[in-house]
Design an enzyme around this catalytic site. Structure first.
Site, PDB file in Angstrom:
ATOM      1  N   HIS A  64      41.727  39.791  94.070  1.00 62.73           N
ATOM      2  CA  HIS A  64      43.016  40.469  93.949  1.00 62.73           C
ATOM      3  C   HIS A  64      42.762  41.774  93.208  1.00 62.73           C
ATOM      4  CE1 HIS A  64      45.295  36.680  94.877  1.00 62.73           C
ATOM      5  NE2 HIS A  64      44.212  36.145  94.338  1.00 62.73           N
ATOM      6  N   PHE A  65      42.731  42.879  93.942  1.00 65.38           N
ATOM      7  CA  PHE A  65      42.427  44.170  93.339  1.00 65.38           C
ATOM      8  C   PHE A  65      43.697  44.973  93.005  1.00 65.38           C
ATOM      9  CE2 PHE A  65      37.751  44.704  94.941  1.00 65.38           C
ATOM     10  CZ  PHE A  65      37.363  43.694  94.078  1.00 65.38           C
ATOM     11  N   ARG A  66      44.861  44.388  93.278  1.00 61.31           N
ATOM     12  CA  ARG A  66      46.158  44.851  92.740  1.00 61.31           C
ATOM     13  C   ARG A  66      46.693  46.153  93.307  1.00 61.31           C
ATOM     14  NH1 ARG A  66      47.191  39.877  91.240  1.00 61.31           N
ATOM     15  NH2 ARG A  66      46.347  39.221  89.230  1.00 61.31           N
ATOM     16  N   HIS A 180      46.282  28.625  99.340  1.00 64.11           N
ATOM     17  CA  HIS A 180      46.393  28.262  97.932  1.00 64.11           C
ATOM     18  C   HIS A 180      47.236  26.992  97.903  1.00 64.11           C
ATOM     19  CE1 HIS A 180      47.508  29.462  93.568  1.00 64.11           C
ATOM     20  NE2 HIS A 180      48.024  28.263  93.801  1.00 64.11           N
ATOM     21  N   ASN A 285      45.752  29.808  88.170  1.00 57.47           N
ATOM     22  CA  ASN A 285      46.375  28.881  89.117  1.00 57.47           C
ATOM     23  C   ASN A 285      45.447  28.757  90.328  1.00 57.47           C
ATOM     24  OD1 ASN A 285      48.653  28.932  87.461  1.00 57.47           O
ATOM     25  ND2 ASN A 285      49.724  30.427  88.717  1.00 57.47           N
ATOM     26  N   ASP A 312      38.071  34.575  92.891  1.00 55.57           N
ATOM     27  CA  ASP A 312      39.516  34.708  92.672  1.00 55.57           C
ATOM     28  C   ASP A 312      39.791  35.723  91.565  1.00 55.57           C
ATOM     29  OD1 ASP A 312      42.228  34.352  92.998  1.00 55.57           O
ATOM     30  OD2 ASP A 312      42.331  32.448  91.913  1.00 55.57           O
ATOM     31  N   HIS A 316      44.799  40.967  84.868  1.00 57.19           N
ATOM     32  CA  HIS A 316      46.044  41.360  84.220  1.00 57.19           C
ATOM     33  C   HIS A 316      45.673  42.078  82.931  1.00 57.19           C
ATOM     34  CE1 HIS A 316      48.415  38.723  86.876  1.00 57.19           C
ATOM     35  NE2 HIS A 316      47.500  37.800  86.661  1.00 57.19           N
ATOM     36  N   GLY A 331      45.461  34.259  85.966  1.00 61.21           N
ATOM     37  CA  GLY A 331      44.414  35.045  86.611  1.00 61.21           C
ATOM     38  C   GLY A 331      43.569  35.769  85.595  1.00 61.21           C
TER      39      GLY A 331
END
Length: 448
Positions: A64-66, A180, A285, A312, A316, A331
């Site tokens: 997840h590179f946001r 997921h 999660n 994963d 944050h 995360g």
């Protein structure tokens, strides 16, 4: 352009052998002992691999590179740079950005951004929702990694909870469906009970009780049952419990499996005992669970019930993570430290070098049918990592490349260090420095 890697211990396809590797025009040209340097171009770059190990570039099938929309946490440029420093040369990024990648147009916007900024090779998963089946059916399986479904809520709240929708998606697409799996009703019930007892400031060690073994198993088993019923190609992300291992088969080769599984670095490294010192910094999660779960997941990996190792990676900010339980997001950042963590497990006698390469390099390429990557073979794209197994270093703020500037491994000393990362025939990382002059990453293609 030529690069010659000399005298390295090559780990590839279950074997280790000392060899030279010649890279030319972006591909592995020749792999053999004692390549005659007099036959090479005068400006060939020679890299001494003596005493070091050469492995294929890692393929991380879940990050997840946001970007877009959450770039105060991370973006494709910063996190792909960290990935290259960590030996991950290709990544597959998830759709829970802002906006979510749930239309072809929005998906292609992400590809456009990556083409301009990514240090690593890239692909993106398309996001399934309760109401976008028509868009799902437009996805080109040869240019997109696959489909991602959240069967439990997480960052971005892309929960797909309509049973009819799920069945329609499973029976209508031949994309790899990555899921997921956590049962939402179970999590909501457990959360409500704990808020009633503790208020919003629930002790962090109760996270694996709230997002429980039961929640994981119930969701995973339902997804697998649906895949068997419909014939869908299902990949279950980030297993976190020993109990879920009974759902998976190790009796057939990966290329023939219709149902596969992944485990992540944090579920192989941490346990519920670490909540005392790490707090919400290891809130993920699905949750990090017991030491027995951790050890059985490793056993399942070694026994080939679990097919792939991933990260994963989900950064944050520290400000966000340091909130009370109900406010702290789940995360954490991992791409820079995943390989060295696996190599540390090798030093601890838990896993072989050959198995690390199989699960983190070869198998993601097989599972997603990535074209000409994941192996060091003549004619393949020249993605590789040169590592020194005896060069200790400690994770500290000043050597962290994530935009969020923290790591759950801070203070950890690793015995192994990455000296070089090669990407599409270029030296993308060398002895602590990422080559910032060029972005060498390419869009992944798939042989389907």
């Amino acid at each position: 352009m030529q690069i010659l890697i000399q005298n390295a211990q090559l780990i590839n396809e279950g074997a280790i052998q000392q060899t030279d590797v010649l890279i030319e025009n972006g591909i592995f040209k020749t792999i053999t002992s004692n390549i005659n340097t007099s036959t090479l171009d005068k400006d060939c770059t020679i890299v001494d691999g003596t005493g070091k190990y050469l492995i294929p570039g890692l393929i991380d099938d879940q990050v997840h590179f946001r970007e877009p929309g959450l770039t105060h946490k991370a973006n494709i440029e910063t996190e792909s740079k960290a990935a290259i420093a960590g030996g991950i040369t290709s990544f597959i990024e998830m759709p829970n950005t802002v906006p979510q990648a749930t239309t072809i147009e929005l998906l292609e916007d992400k590809f456009t951004t990556a083409s301009k900024t990514s240090y690593a090779n890239y692909s993106f998963m398309f996001g399934g929702t309760n109401d976008n089946l028509e868009e799902v059916l437009k996805v080109d399986k040869n240019t997109v990694a696959g489909l991602k479904l959240f069967l439990g809520s997480s960052t971005g709240n892309m929960l797909v909870d309509n049973p009819d929708t799920l069945r329609n998606i499973f029976k209508s697409t031949d994309l790899v469906i990555s899921v997921h799996c956590e049962d939402e009703a179970t999590i909501r019930k457990n959360t409500a009970e704990h808020i009633k007892e503790y208020g919003e400031d629930i002790p962090i060690h109760l996270h694996p009780i709230i997002r429980s073994e039961e929640a994981c198993y119930l969701s995973s088993s339902k997804a697998i049952e649906l895949a068997k019923e419909t014939g869908a190609r299902l990949h279950v992300f980030h297993l976190s419990t020993a109990k879920e291992l009974e759902l998976f088969d190790n009796s057939i080769p990966l290329k023939d499996k219709k149902i596969t599984a992944e485990v992540c670095i944090h579920h192989l490294w941490f346990s519920d005992k670490d909540y005392h010192t790490k707090g919400t910094h290891i809130k993920w999660n699905p949750a990090v669970k017991t030491a027995n779960d951790r050890d059985q997941l490793l056993a399942g990996l070694l026994a080939d019930k679990i097919d792939v190792i991933a990260t994963d990676h989900a950064p944050h900010t520290l400000e966000e993570k340091d909130n009370i339980y109900t406010k702290a997001p789940s995360g954490g950042p991992l791409v820079q430290h995943a390989l060295v963590a696996l190599l540390e497990m090798y030093h601890q006698g838990k896993i072989s070098l050959e198995k690390i390469v199989e699960k983190a390099c070869h198998n993601p390429a097989i599972l997603f049918q990535v074209e000409k990557r994941g192996y060091i073979k003549e004619g393949y794209f020249a993605d590789a990592v040169l590592v020194d197994l005896n060069n200790p270093w400690t994770v500290e703020k000043d050597n962290i490349l994530y935009k969020c500037n923290w790591s759950p491994f801070e203070g950890t000393t690793f015995q192994s260090k990455i000296s070089h990362t090669f990407l599409n025939g270029n030296i993308a990382y060398e002895n602590g420095t990422v080559n910032e002059d060029s972005r060498f990453g390419k869009r992944l293609t798939f042989d389907r």
